[in-house]
Design a protein around this motif. Structure first.
Motif, PDB file in Angstrom:
ATOM      1  N   TYR A   2       0.871  -1.184   0.000  1.00 22.93           N
ATOM      2  CA  TYR A   2       0.000   0.000   0.000  1.00 22.93           C
ATOM      3  C   TYR A   2       0.903   1.227   0.000  1.00 22.93           C
ATOM      4  O   TYR A   2       1.702   1.411   0.913  1.00 22.93           O
ATOM      5  CB  TYR A   2      -0.899   0.019   1.236  1.00 22.93           C
ATOM      6  N   GLY A   3       0.807   2.040  -1.031  1.00 20.22           N
ATOM      7  CA  GLY A   3       1.651   3.222  -1.144  1.00 20.22           C
ATOM      8  C   GLY A   3       0.962   4.444  -0.572  1.00 20.22           C
ATOM      9  O   GLY A   3      -0.211   4.385  -0.169  1.00 20.22           O
ATOM     10  N   PRO A   4       1.670   5.584  -0.505  1.00 20.31           N
ATOM     11  CA  PRO A   4       1.091   6.827  -0.001  1.00 20.31           C
ATOM     12  C   PRO A   4      -0.206   7.164  -0.728  1.00 20.31           C
ATOM     13  O   PRO A   4      -0.238   7.145  -1.963  1.00 20.31           O
ATOM     14  CB  PRO A   4       2.179   7.865  -0.307  1.00 20.31           C
ATOM     15  N   GLY A   5      -1.257   7.451   0.022  1.00 21.60           N
ATOM     16  CA  GLY A   5      -2.535   7.813  -0.572  1.00 21.60           C
ATOM     17  C   GLY A   5      -3.432   6.634  -0.883  1.00 21.60           C
ATOM     18  O   GLY A   5      -4.610   6.807  -1.194  1.00 21.60           O
ATOM     19  N   ASP A   6      -2.909   5.390  -0.811  1.00 22.30           N
ATOM     20  CA  ASP A   6      -3.739   4.208  -1.091  1.00 22.30           C
ATOM     21  C   ASP A   6      -4.737   3.972   0.036  1.00 22.30           C
ATOM     22  O   ASP A   6      -4.460   4.237   1.201  1.00 22.30           O
ATOM     23  CB  ASP A   6      -2.873   2.951  -1.235  1.00 22.30           C
ATOM     24  N   ARG A   7      -5.892   3.438  -0.349  1.00 23.58           N
ATOM     25  CA  ARG A   7      -6.897   3.087   0.643  1.00 23.58           C
ATOM     26  C   ARG A   7      -6.548   1.738   1.254  1.00 23.58           C
ATOM     27  O   ARG A   7      -6.232   0.781   0.544  1.00 23.58           O
ATOM     28  CB  ARG A   7      -8.267   3.011  -0.047  1.00 23.58           C
ATOM     29  N   LEU A   8      -6.593   1.655   2.584  1.00 18.42           N
ATOM     30  CA  LEU A   8      -6.372   0.380   3.269  1.00 18.42           C
ATOM     31  C   LEU A   8      -7.669  -0.435   3.262  1.00 18.42           C
ATOM     32  O   LEU A   8      -8.751   0.120   3.047  1.00 18.42           O
ATOM     33  CB  LEU A   8      -5.923   0.639   4.717  1.00 18.42           C
ATOM     34  N   PRO A   9      -7.589  -1.747   3.510  1.00 15.80           N
ATOM     35  CA  PRO A   9      -8.819  -2.541   3.633  1.00 15.80           C
ATOM     36  C   PRO A   9      -9.730  -1.927   4.689  1.00 15.80           C
ATOM     37  O   PRO A   9      -9.247  -1.452   5.720  1.00 15.80           O
ATOM     38  CB  PRO A   9      -8.310  -3.915   4.084  1.00 15.80           C
ATOM     39  N   GLY A  10     -11.039  -1.924   4.442  1.00 10.59           N
ATOM     40  CA  GLY A  10     -11.993  -1.341   5.376  1.00 10.59           C
ATOM     41  C   GLY A  10     -12.347  -2.310   6.495  1.00 10.59           C
ATOM     42  O   GLY A  10     -11.860  -3.439   6.546  1.00 10.59           O
ATOM     43  N   GLU A  11     -13.206  -1.837   7.386  1.00  7.39           N
ATOM     44  CA  GLU A  11     -13.626  -2.689   8.503  1.00  7.39           C
ATOM     45  C   GLU A  11     -14.255  -3.992   8.008  1.00  7.39           C
ATOM     46  O   GLU A  11     -13.969  -5.072   8.541  1.00  7.39           O
ATOM     47  CB  GLU A  11     -14.614  -1.920   9.390  1.00  7.39           C
ATOM     48  N   ASN A  12     -15.110  -3.893   6.993  1.00  8.62           N
ATOM     49  CA  ASN A  12     -15.776  -5.106   6.486  1.00  8.62           C
ATOM     50  C   ASN A  12     -14.764  -6.091   5.906  1.00  8.62           C
ATOM     51  O   ASN A  12     -14.865  -7.301   6.123  1.00  8.62           O
ATOM     52  CB  ASN A  12     -16.828  -4.747   5.428  1.00  8.62           C
ATOM     53  N   ASP A  13     -13.782  -5.557   5.167  1.00  6.79           N
ATOM     54  CA  ASP A  13     -12.729  -6.427   4.609  1.00  6.79           C
ATOM     55  C   ASP A  13     -11.978  -7.150   5.726  1.00  6.79           C
ATOM     56  O   ASP A  13     -11.731  -8.353   5.653  1.00  6.79           O
ATOM     57  CB  ASP A  13     -11.707  -5.597   3.803  1.00  6.79           C
ATOM     58  N   LEU A  14     -11.592  -6.395   6.751  1.00  9.30           N
ATOM     59  CA  LEU A  14     -10.810  -6.987   7.844  1.00  9.30           C
ATOM     60  C   LEU A  14     -11.642  -8.006   8.614  1.00  9.30           C
ATOM     61  O   LEU A  14     -11.133  -9.060   9.022  1.00  9.30           O
ATOM     62  CB  LEU A  14     -10.296  -5.889   8.785  1.00  9.30           C
ATOM     63  N   MET A  15     -12.936  -7.710   8.830  1.00 12.11           N
ATOM     64  CA  MET A  15     -13.822  -8.647   9.527  1.00 12.11           C
ATOM     65  C   MET A  15     -13.872  -9.984   8.790  1.00 12.11           C
ATOM     66  O   MET A  15     -13.812 -11.054   9.407  1.00 12.11           O
ATOM     67  CB  MET A  15     -15.230  -8.054   9.633  1.00 12.11           C
ATOM     68  N   ALA A  16     -13.959  -9.904   7.450  1.00 12.65           N
ATOM     69  CA  ALA A  16     -14.053 -11.132   6.646  1.00 12.65           C
ATOM     70  C   ALA A  16     -12.709 -11.859   6.607  1.00 12.65           C
ATOM     71  O   ALA A  16     -12.632 -13.075   6.801  1.00 12.65           O
ATOM     72  CB  ALA A  16     -14.514 -10.782   5.221  1.00 12.65           C
ATOM     73  N   THR A  17     -11.633 -11.097   6.395  1.00 14.04           N
ATOM     74  CA  THR A  17     -10.318 -11.729   6.231  1.00 14.04           C
ATOM     75  C   THR A  17      -9.826 -12.383   7.520  1.00 14.04           C
ATOM     76  O   THR A  17      -9.297 -13.488   7.506  1.00 14.04           O
ATOM     77  CB  THR A  17      -9.276 -10.674   5.788  1.00 14.04           C
ATOM     78  N   TYR A  18     -10.015 -11.661   8.646  1.00 12.46           N
ATOM     79  CA  TYR A  18      -9.452 -12.152   9.905  1.00 12.46           C
ATOM     80  C   TYR A  18     -10.496 -12.796  10.816  1.00 12.46           C
ATOM     81  O   TYR A  18     -10.170 -13.212  11.925  1.00 12.46           O
ATOM     82  CB  TYR A  18      -8.751 -11.002  10.650  1.00 12.46           C
ATOM     83  N   GLU A  19     -11.761 -12.814  10.368  1.00 11.71           N
ATOM     84  CA  GLU A  19     -12.851 -13.389  11.167  1.00 11.71           C
ATOM     85  C   GLU A  19     -12.898 -12.744  12.556  1.00 11.71           C
ATOM     86  O   GLU A  19     -12.799 -13.427  13.580  1.00 11.71           O
ATOM     87  CB  GLU A  19     -12.711 -14.915  11.259  1.00 11.71           C
ATOM     88  N   VAL A  20     -12.987 -11.424  12.557  1.00  5.90           N
ATOM     89  CA  VAL A  20     -13.052 -10.686  13.825  1.00  5.90           C
ATOM     90  C   VAL A  20     -14.287  -9.787  13.844  1.00  5.90           C
ATOM     91  O   VAL A  20     -14.951  -9.593  12.816  1.00  5.90           O
ATOM     92  CB  VAL A  20     -11.789  -9.797  14.022  1.00  5.90           C
ATOM     93  N   ALA A  21     -14.583  -9.256  15.028  1.00  2.28           N
ATOM     94  CA  ALA A  21     -15.711  -8.340  15.193  1.00  2.28           C
ATOM     95  C   ALA A  21     -15.339  -6.955  14.643  1.00  2.28           C
ATOM     96  O   ALA A  21     -14.157  -6.628  14.477  1.00  2.28           O
ATOM     97  CB  ALA A  21     -16.076  -8.221  16.676  1.00  2.28           C
ATOM     98  N   ARG A  22     -16.378  -6.162  14.375  1.00  2.00           N
ATOM     99  CA  ARG A  22     -16.146  -4.830  13.814  1.00  2.00           C
ATOM    100  C   ARG A  22     -15.246  -3.982  14.712  1.00  2.00           C
ATOM    101  O   ARG A  22     -14.361  -3.260  14.244  1.00  2.00           O
ATOM    102  CB  ARG A  22     -17.489  -4.112  13.603  1.00  2.00           C
ATOM    103  N   MET A  23     -15.467  -4.091  16.042  1.00  2.00           N
ATOM    104  CA  MET A  23     -14.678  -3.271  16.970  1.00  2.00           C
ATOM    105  C   MET A  23     -13.187  -3.618  16.871  1.00  2.00           C
ATOM    106  O   MET A  23     -12.332  -2.738  16.941  1.00  2.00           O
ATOM    107  CB  MET A  23     -15.186  -3.492  18.405  1.00  2.00           C
TER     108      MET A  23
END
Lengths: 256, 256
Positions: free
Chosen positions: A32-53
C-alpha cells in the motif's frame, strides 16, 4: 477456541495488534503506497474473522502511529507524507534575506503558499517572552502572528516578538515587511541578526492547535523557538513556531 | 437545563473541554507545578457537577496534550518535564570526541547514565541504509544498537550502521568502542567525520517503541537520522535515533 488462537500465533498479543502488525508490514513493504486506501472494517472482519470493533481498533493503531489517516465516509488511507524539507541553517544565511528573498521561500520552492491569519500588534510582553528577550517585565513588543498554508494545507503558525524600541517606526510593524522580510529590516535598523538559536520540542497538539493546522488524529506538533541575536549578543527577535509534524522534515547540516 | 448551560458560557464547546481549559490555565498559572497531583475524577464531578465520564475525558485531554500523566492507582499528575538539552552542533565538535570524551557525556552532565540493550552485529544492510550510505544493495555493515537510560528513565534508543569494509577490524565491532567512541575510532582508521547532517521528524510511537521508552500516553517520539561524512563526502555512519519527546529539548546554535 484454543485451537484458533494457537493457529494465530502468540495468545498474548491482542488480535487487533496482530492485524495492525500485518497492515503495517504491508505498508512498509510498499503493497500500500502513499494515498492508497487500506482494507476497510468489512474487509478486515471477513479476512481475519473478527468483530467490527477489533477491525476498527486495528485501523486506529495505524492512525495513532501517524501511518494512516481516516477521511470521512471514504475509509482509511496510507498517509501521503510529502514533507517540506526545512534546511535549518542555510535558510537563515544572510545571503538569503540580505538579497531580498524571504526565508520561507527557501522551504516552499515552487509550491503555492498562502499566508493568512496575519495579525500585527503592539503589546506588553508576557514573562517568558521578556525572559527570552532579556528585557524587563512589561516591556512593549511588536507581536507578528501568521499562518502558512502550502498547497491548501496549513503547515505552520508562528508568532514573532520584537522589542518596540528597536522596530517601532519600521515596516516590521506592518503586515507586509517588504523584500527580505523582518531580518532585512532589522539590518537596516542597525540590528542585523548574526547568530540564531533554535530549540525544538515535540508534543501532542491542543484541540485549538489541531484545528488551526487541520491535523489528522494522532499527529504531534513540532515546536521551534528561535532567538535571533545581533552583534554584541542582544536578542532582537523571538519566534515561536508550531509545525504540523506530518508536513516537515527539519534538516541541520554542520561541520565537525 | 438551558439556564445551566448558559451560565457555563458557550454551549458549543463540550463540558469536558471547558474543564480541561480550566485545569490547563491553572497549570500554566503555576497553581499546579511539575509533579503535582491534579484534582481526581470525584473532585471534578463535585466541583463541576458532571458525570464521571466527563471528568475522565477532561483529564484525558490534558494527558493527550502531554501536560499530565496518569500513574496507576495514584491519579493524574502534572508532568515533571525536566528535559535533556541536546546541543546538536557543539556535542559533535571534534574537540569533544577527539579528546576522548563521549558525545553523549555532553548531554547527560552529572546524571546517572546506563546503556543497556547493547547489540553489535555484522549484517547485510537493507535498502534505505544502503541508499543513505551510498553503497550497493547487499553491502555488509556493522549495526550497533543500544538504549540510553538516564536517572532510571529510558530516553533514547539508536542503531548505527557503519560499512564493514572500513570498520571490520576495529573496536567499533565491540560493545565498548573505547575513549571518544565510534568517531575517535573512525578518525584513527583515516575516516574522521568532518561533516554531519541531522534530519528530524516527529510522530506517535508504535506499541513496541512506547514500551521500550516507557512512554506515557500521548507522548510522541522524535526521530533523528544522522549521517556522518568523511573528507571527500563519503558517508561513514548512519545513526537512526528514537527519542522520548518529553525527555528532550533539541538545540541548534549557528551563525547567520
Amino acid at each position: 477456541m484454543i485451537v484458533f488462537m494457537t493457529s494465530q500465533g502468540s495468545t498474548r498479543q491482542p488480535k487487533y495488534q496482530r492485524i495492525a502488525d500485518a497492515l503495517r508490514a504491508a505498508i512498509q513493504a510498499g503493497e500500500y503506497g502513499p494515498g492508497d486506501r487500506l482494507p476497510g472494517e468489512n474487509d478486515l472482519m471477513a479476512t481475519y474473522e473478527v468483530a467490527r470493533m477489533t477491525a476498527r481498533q486495528a485501523l486506529g493503531v495505524l492512525q495513532n502511529e501517524g501511518l494512516a489517516e481516516a477521511r470521512k465516509g471514504a475509509g482509511v488511507f496510507v498517509r501521503a507524507f510529502t514533507p517540506l524539507r526545512r534546511r535549518g541553517i542555510q535558510r537563515l544565511a544572510r545571503e538569503q534575506w540580505g538579497s531580498g528573498r524571504s526565508v520561507w521561500s527557501a522551504d516552499s520552492e515552487d509550491r503555492e503558499l498562502v499566508v493568512d491569519q496575519v495579525d500585527v500588534r503592539e503589546e506588553e510582553a508576557d514573562g517568558p517572552v521578556c525572559a527570552a528577550l532579556g528585557v524587563p517585565a512589561g516591556t512593549q513588543v511588536w507581536a507578528r502572528s501568521r499562518r502558512f498554508v502550502l498547497d491548501g494545507k496549513p503547515v505552520l503558525f508562528a508568532v514573532s516578538y520584537l522589542p518596540a524600541d528597536i522596530v517601532g517606526d519600521s515596516a516590521i510593524t506592518q503586515a507586509d515587511t517588504g523584500p527580505g522580510g523582518t531580518y532585512a529590516r532589522l539590518a537596516e535598523l542597525g540590528h542585523a541578526p548574526v547568530h540564531f538559536r533554535e530549540e525544538i520540542r515535540s508534543r501532542m497538539p491542543s484541540a485549538g492547535e489541531a484545528e488551526r493546522l487541520a491535523l489528522s488524529l494522532g499527529t504531534p506538533v513540532i515546536q521551534i523557538v528561535r532567538t535571533a541575536f545581533a552583534e554584541g549578543g542582544r536578542a532582537v527577535e523571538i519566534n515561536e513556531m508550531t509545525l504540523d509534524s506530518a508536513s516537515y522534515v527539519l534538516e541541520y547540516d554542520f561541520d565537525a
